[in-house]
Design a protein around this motif. Structure first.
Motif: not given
Length: 429
Positions: A345-349, A392-397, A403-404
């Protein structure tokens, strides 16, 4: 978080629906202690309750709240944490209250206990640990933190599982080098944690499996033992726990066993304790999670990380590295985007890159254990044919759902950005 300067409080806050505990250290290298509610005794539990005095806007917390309610002075509000997660307004003494605000009030009052060991203004870092973590829980935790004006960059969160892991890393290596088992017995429920190190990987991957036995002390097995063997309740409980211990500790690699929670109080463990002590070290206590949270902060604040050779892959961890091959000055190079081992839930880039010769973005997913690297293709429908800059924005659901998002930024004066955003959810493993 960097190195500490001077004496600063590092706090591990164990948050539970029934009780909370506060552990602390005064530096990144010092021992971790737990605040006791009774001087000279190991009474660590702070009941997670508030009491509102009848007809007045006066609130008590913890043990004092329980006492006031027992004396008929006010209304006791229990299950504060669960109420905060539900989010529904609650009525106390004829008035409606936001349960998150009440939880925040308890949180603030309990943190005031730190005045026993130092000034609360010297709080350098706070780790809140609770049974599980997800986006809703993190949202509520941040609302609590914001409501008492704590800076977010000083507060982090982790699950009980990860606190157990951090605690074990600070114990002698022979206790956890292969396997360790912890039993948490509170009320009628037992939760079992099995920690195993996979020493065939680099870094060493640590996995903790859990199993929960609801209403253990009221299970039919107790009645069966009592009826068939004519034994009392404590003897039946001992026999039932022995069967559980034999199942969970049958692996010869189990080197240590931890017994935590009020359920283990008393002298009822006889056969079960004799079994557990055969070839294993057995420890009993009640403040492991808060100490583990504090140790986690100490690791982050030290220049060296004693756990650098290990990575914990719990249920709330990203279990694969995610990256992509890009051209940098004409040469192909790997660009790391998300690292395995962080909370999902904190993983994003967010990165910006140029896309040319096609409408696909290729991501490499490399699991830490068990599987080979796989390629994920994200197709950008109706994508411009010319070279285009993309954000490009990546995060987890979820634990396994990536999610890309790709936003068209155009290409300078040659092509203005359309503002279009492509979004796709992909399953990682």
């Amino acid at each position: 978080m960097g190195l500490l300067s001077g004496n600063k409080l590092i706090v591990g806050y164990e948050l539970g629906n029934e009780y909370c505990q506060i552990s602390y250290a005064v530096s990144a290298e010092s021992d971790v202690e737990t605040l006791s509610q009774v001087a000279g005794e190991e009474v660590y539990d702070i009941p997670t309750v508030l009491c509102k005095r009848y007809g007045a806007n006066q609130w008590f917390y913890g043990r004092e709240a329980v006492r006031q309610a027992e004396e008929g002075q006010g209304i006791l509000v229990k299950n504060l944490w669960n109420l905060a997660l539900d989010g529904e307004l609650i009525v106390v003494d004829g008035e409606s209250y936001d349960p998150i605000s009440l939880m925040a009030l308890f949180f603030k009052r309990s943190l005031g206990l730190l005045s026993q060991v130092g000034s609360p203004e010297k709080l350098a870092a706070l780790m809140i640990t609770c049974a599980v973590l997800d986006r809703r829980i993190v949202e509520v935790l941040y609302r609590m933190v914001d409501s008492i004006h704590l800076k977010r960059d000083r507060v982090t969160f982790q699950s009980y599982m990860e606190s157990y892991y951090n605690y074990m890393l600070h114990q002698p290596e022979e206790l956890w080098v292969y396997m360790s088992v912890m039993f948490e017995f509170r009320g009628d429920d037992i939760r079992v944690y099995q920690m195993e190190c996979n020493r065939n990987t680099t870094p060493i991957v640590v996995i903790i499996k859990t199993e929960e036995l609801s209403r253990f002390s009221e299970r039919g097995i107790l009645k069966q033992e009592m009826i068939l063997k004519g034994c009392g309740r404590e003897e039946a409980l001992d026999k039932a726990f022995l069967k559980l211990a034999e199942r969970m500790c049958k692996d010869s690699r189990v080197r240590s066993v931890y017994l935590i929670g009020d359920g283990f109080k008393g002298e009822w463990m006889k056969e079960s304790l004799r079994y557990l002590c055969r070839g294993r070290r057995v420890f009993q206590g009640n403040n492991l999670f808060g100490k583990g949270a504090c140790h986690s902060l100490q690791e982050r604040m030290q220049a060296t990380d004693s756990g650098k050779n290990h990575v914990f892959l719990g249920a709330d961890k990203l279990k694969a590295n995610i990256g992509m091959e890009v051209l940098n000055r004409g040469e192909s190079t790997y660009c790391a985007l998300l690292d395995a081992g962080v909370n999902w839930y904190e993983a994003q880039q967010t990165v910006e890159l140029y896309v040319q010769d096609g409408n696909e973005i290729l991501l490499a997913v490399t699991p830490l254990i068990g599987k080979q690297t796989k390629t994920i293709r994200v197709v950008l429908e109706s994508f411009p044919t010319s070279i285009t800059r993309v954000r490009l924005h990546l995060y987890m659901e979820g634990e396994n759902i990536l999610v890309v998002e790709a936003e068209d930024l155009g290409f300078g004066e040659f092509r203005y950005p359309s503002g279009r955003v492509w979004k796709e959810e992909v399953e990682l493993l």
